[in-house]
Design an enzyme around this catalytic site. Sequence first.
Site, PDB file in Angstrom:
ATOM      1  N   CYS A 113      68.317  23.524  38.159  1.00 41.46           N
ATOM      2  CA  CYS A 113      69.167  24.292  39.087  1.00 41.46           C
ATOM      3  C   CYS A 113      70.032  23.386  39.955  1.00 41.46           C
ATOM      4  CB  CYS A 113      68.295  25.168  39.978  1.00 41.46           C
ATOM      5  SG  CYS A 113      67.266  26.272  39.015  1.00 41.46           S
ATOM      6  N   HIS A 254      71.749  27.654  46.440  1.00 41.14           N
ATOM      7  CA  HIS A 254      71.296  28.050  45.106  1.00 41.14           C
ATOM      8  C   HIS A 254      70.679  29.443  45.205  1.00 41.14           C
ATOM      9  CE1 HIS A 254      69.422  28.263  41.300  1.00 41.14           C
ATOM     10  NE2 HIS A 254      68.196  28.009  41.729  1.00 41.14           N
ATOM     11  N   ASN A 284      68.971  34.446  39.120  1.00 38.56           N
ATOM     12  CA  ASN A 284      68.997  32.981  39.163  1.00 38.56           C
ATOM     13  C   ASN A 284      69.667  32.467  37.881  1.00 38.56           C
ATOM     14  OD1 ASN A 284      68.438  30.244  39.128  1.00 38.56           O
ATOM     15  ND2 ASN A 284      66.287  30.469  39.728  1.00 38.56           N
TER      16      ASN A 284
END
Length: 332
Positions: A113, A254, A284
């Site tokens: 990520c 994020h 996500n």
Amino acid sequence: MFAALKSIGAYVPKKVLTNKDFEKMVDTSDEWIKKRTGIEKRHIAADNESTSDLAAKACEAAIVRSGLDKSQIDALICATISPDYLCMPSTACLVADKIGIKNIPSFDISAACSGFVYALAIAKSFIESKMFKNVLIVGAEKLSSIVDYTDRTTCVLFGDGAGAAVISSTDKKEEAIIDVKISSDGTYQDFLITPGCGSKNPCSKEVLENRLNYIKMKGNETFKLAVKTLTNDVLEIMKENNLSSEDIDYFIPHQANYRIIEAVRSKMNFPKEKTVLTVAKYGNTSAASIPMAMNDWYESGKLKKGDLMLLDTFGGGLTWGSALVHFAGENL
Ligand code: UT7
């Protein structure tokens, strides 16, 4: 010479999976998913769309908005954990081919990520060292290809998409990427892992039967460490650059979990309305999550030239990072 973020672009695949859809697939509920994560839906790539297809579309949008010609791009970096091919060629080479660029360095990086912020750090260094003038970076994921749709603890979390940015040289300090910090700690390697089909556990019938080719996550442990690490990280980068929350126009974290974002935001004492949230609609999307969120803000007309953004990210590895970045693009 400074490095500046000159443009942003993104691509979101058409198909949508809602929380209600997951109620039919695993033992979960719309209420649980919304309450624990903030996610309401996520986009899923078509069977014939791979990560490089998503990335190429985001890259094309970013190039158009940068005002550059493709021939002016000096390097292409793709951050992904869901490459088209496990080993080679790199997804970056495929993206370069799809958008019609050749004879430049193109390579992938793997920082889960945190991939987009890692790519930003590399692009900044390339430019500040005067090696290149224009670097195209893209975070792109077809996470649906590595998500186990029988595992309720992970499958509801992830989505597909891509976000790209052109990073260019400038002599204007007010346009500069002020700072990028990246880090990692392999002690926590098993918090987020795809255990199978790499060199440690090569692909075999047994590996596939045990579903080791899919994402496994120690969710709760990851959650706690994410809040602690991200809070320290954003406070540190602001302190080191003599900035406070009032100096930041937008916080673009994020997008893993609304509760993580909210915890970090409140510890920074940062206003809610200046915190960019896309987790509800995209879930996500790993390396794509920050540039997709930035693109949303840009397309909604809120992100303006000169705005100072604070980025922060956390993911498998474990890896993490933060950045202080002026938006140096034009509002077209
Ligand atoms: O992007 C990279 C970084 N990733 C992250 O930062 C993600 C970090 N982790 C998280 O976002 C959260 O930990 C999750 C959303 C993954 C899980 O939320 P949680 O509040 O930490 O829940 P939990 O794992 O402690 O599980 C609580 C309960 C468990 O049941 P029991 O043992 O209490 O009976 C789980 O089995 O919730 C259960 N559960 C579910 N129930 C309904 C787990 N997943 C689901 C589900 N639907 N999808």
